[in-house]
Design a protein around this motif. Structure first.
Motif, short mmCIF file in Angstrom:
data_model
loop_
_atom_site.label_atom_id
_atom_site.label_comp_id
_atom_site.label_asym_id
_atom_site.label_seq_id
_atom_site.Cartn_x
_atom_site.Cartn_y
_atom_site.Cartn_z
N GLU A 124 4.44 8.05 -42.78
CA GLU A 124 5.96 8.69 -42.26
C GLU A 124 6.12 8.35 -40.93
N PRO A 125 6.90 8.68 -39.99
CA PRO A 125 8.06 8.32 -38.82
C PRO A 125 6.88 9.46 -38.11
N LEU A 126 5.63 9.11 -38.05
CA LEU A 126 5.10 9.81 -36.78
C LEU A 126 4.52 9.18 -35.51
N ALA A 127 5.65 9.74 -34.26
CA ALA A 127 6.21 9.46 -32.73
C ALA A 127 5.42 9.54 -31.95
N ASP A 128 3.93 9.12 -32.64
CA ASP A 128 2.59 9.49 -31.17
C ASP A 128 1.92 8.64 -30.76
N VAL A 129 2.01 7.81 -29.87
CA VAL A 129 1.74 6.45 -28.89
C VAL A 129 0.25 6.19 -29.69
N SER A 130 -0.38 7.59 -28.59
CA SER A 130 -1.66 7.63 -29.23
C SER A 130 -2.34 7.92 -30.07
N GLN A 131 -1.40 7.50 -31.16
CA GLN A 131 -1.72 7.12 -32.96
C GLN A 131 -2.55 5.53 -32.58
N ILE A 132 -2.03 4.66 -31.59
CA ILE A 132 -2.26 3.35 -31.74
C ILE A 132 -4.35 3.17 -30.97
N MET B 182 4.33 30.47 -26.21
CA MET B 182 4.44 28.95 -26.92
C MET B 182 3.01 27.82 -27.05
N ILE B 183 1.95 28.65 -26.38
CA ILE B 183 0.76 28.32 -26.89
C ILE B 183 0.48 28.68 -28.95
N ALA B 184 1.15 29.88 -28.91
CA ALA B 184 0.33 30.32 -30.79
C ALA B 184 1.65 29.25 -30.75
N LYS B 185 2.98 29.10 -30.43
CA LYS B 185 3.80 28.17 -31.16
C LYS B 185 3.60 26.76 -31.95
N ASP B 186 2.32 26.48 -30.36
CA ASP B 186 1.71 24.26 -30.26
C ASP B 186 0.98 24.91 -31.27
N MET B 187 0.32 25.99 -32.16
CA MET B 187 -0.81 25.76 -32.70
C MET B 187 -0.11 25.92 -34.28
N MET B 188 1.17 25.92 -34.20
CA MET B 188 1.36 26.27 -35.81
C MET B 188 2.51 25.08 -35.87
N THR B 189 2.56 24.60 -34.85
CA THR B 189 3.54 23.37 -35.16
C THR B 189 2.81 21.56 -34.56
N TYR B 190 2.63 21.74 -33.62
CA TYR B 190 2.56 20.68 -32.74
C TYR B 190 0.50 20.47 -32.54
N LEU B 191 -0.09 21.29 -33.33
CA LEU B 191 -1.67 21.11 -33.07
C LEU B 191 -1.88 20.25 -34.50
N PRO B 192 -0.93 20.99 -36.16
CA PRO B 192 -0.85 20.28 -37.58
C PRO B 192 0.01 19.24 -38.05
N ASP B 193 1.01 19.28 -36.95
CA ASP B 193 2.42 18.29 -37.52
C ASP B 193 1.95 16.87 -36.93
N ASP B 194 1.10 16.94 -35.42
CA ASP B 194 1.29 16.08 -34.76
C ASP B 194 -0.58 15.78 -34.33
N ILE B 195 -1.56 16.11 -33.69
CA ILE B 195 -2.63 16.34 -33.35
C ILE B 195 -3.52 15.74 -34.43
N ASP C 25 -6.36 12.73 -38.51
CA ASP C 25 -6.62 12.89 -39.70
C ASP C 25 -6.54 10.69 -40.83
N ARG C 26 -4.97 10.53 -40.61
CA ARG C 26 -5.00 9.57 -41.58
C ARG C 26 -5.35 8.08 -40.60
N ALA C 27 -5.63 8.28 -38.92
CA ALA C 27 -6.27 7.09 -38.41
C ALA C 27 -7.21 6.58 -39.28
N ALA C 28 -7.93 8.02 -39.27
CA ALA C 28 -9.30 7.94 -40.03
C ALA C 28 -9.72 7.78 -41.07
#
Length: 342
Positions: free
Chosen positions: A57-65, A195-208, A213-216
């Protein structure tokens, strides 16, 4: 076993983000088995064409490298690894939260009638900062100008967390989509807690977590996230904010525990992300690749983005007028992924 990777600037032999001495000092102090590996730009650049297949998928987090490369290194010695992810969400560690606290306080004290004037003054300051070469300061002022002019706290937080650095995202049809409502907006939480709760529901599972998981798994490395043990999550979210953030310092209670084992002098430094020198690479070894994917013809062919907005961002970055590498990376990943599906 602790594996650490460091990045060298493509244009010199000087480390662009040299964390090696600090990691080495901590490893020596606690007596861990420490591995260092210096990555060449070529290794990172060779990985980029593989990203659509690796992430699916188009995951746009440069730390994926670097995440993939450090997973590959770790897999040479182990089959299961531990990840420290979720600490910033659970214990309010992101620097964005400090910025948010400041902007929310200012927003509360400026009458609505004066916010547009304050926003214009900040935009002028951002322009002046650009002229004198203070790109980071210019970005901060520009974002602050946009955020402070929000009509409500909810809109302020949406603006603060949007990815594109200009006020209007260049995605075609984006204006027709209503902003996602924070599911915690009706709960008795502070603005920062929402704001933190929103990050836990979106940014954490959808990005981090997806990124790791996919890199490993691409190298058959299992990962575990101890901080997401339900008992730790319940404990962290039950703490008052004063134990998570104090004096502008995030993860305060975790730091108190760490102080028992590691001297503060070894770890007390500004927070840094796990990245690569993408801003330089886009002007150097990745220039032709980027220009090809972001050409007006390619942008029009895929039909995802507004060509004029992309052209402006590209010119800003390539001319050195403004660092837009995060903006451009998000578009490049999307363009590359779509083309890979042809």
């Amino acid at each position: 076993r602790r594996h650490t990777r460091y990045w060298r600037d493509w244009s010199s032999d000087v480390c662009s983000s040299d964390l090696a001495p600090f990691a080495r000092a901590v490893a020596q102090y606690i007596g861990s088995d420490h591995t260092e590996y210096f990555v060449s730009p070529r290794e990172a650049l060779d990985l980029i064409p593989r990203l659509p297949a690796l992430y699916d998928e188009p995951l746009a987090d440069v730390s994926q490298i670097p995440t993939f490369l450090v997973s590959h290194l770790a897999r040479q010695s182990v089959t299961v690894s531990l990840s420290g992810d979720a600490g910033d969400e659970l214990f309010a560690g992101y620097t964005t939260y400090a910025h948010a606290e400041t902007l929310m306080r200012i927003h509360d004290h400026i009458p609505a009638s004066l916010r547009p004037v304050t926003s214009r003054v900040m935009k002028t300051g951002a322009h002046l900062a650009e002229l004198i070469g203070q790109g980071h300061r210019a970005r901060q002022l520009s974002l602050s100008a946009y955020v402070l002019n929000a009509d409500s706290k909810a809109e302020l937080m949406n603006r603060l967390t949007q990815f594109w650095s200009d006020e209007r995202a260049p995605v075609i049809g984006a204006s027709d989509v209503s902003p996602r409502q924070n599911p915690f907006s009706d709960l008795a939480l502070s603005d920062l807690e929402r704001m933190i709760a929103k990050d836990m529901m979106t940014y954490l599972p959808d990005d981090i977590l997806t990124k790791v998981d996919r890199a490993a798994m691409a190298v058959s490395l299992e990962t575990r996230v101890p901080l997401l043990d339900h008992r730790i999550v319940e404990f962290a979210l039950g703490l008052p904010m004063s134990l998570r953030r104090r004096g502008g310092e995030g993860k305060w209670i975790m730091r108190q525990v760490l102080d028992r084992y590691v001297p503060r002098a070894l770890i007390d430094r500004p927070k840094k992300g796990f990245g690569v020198p993408l801003a330089q690479w886009l002007r150097g070894p990745l220039r032709e690749w980027a220009l090809d994917l972001l050409s007006p013809a390619a942008i029009k062919r895929e039909g995802l983005f507004e060509p004029d907005a992309i052209a402006r961002a590209l010119h800003d970055h390539m001319s050195g007028r403004r660092d837009r590498h995060n903006d451009l990376w998000s578009v490049l990943v999307a363009q590359q992924w779509v083309e890979a599906q042809r």
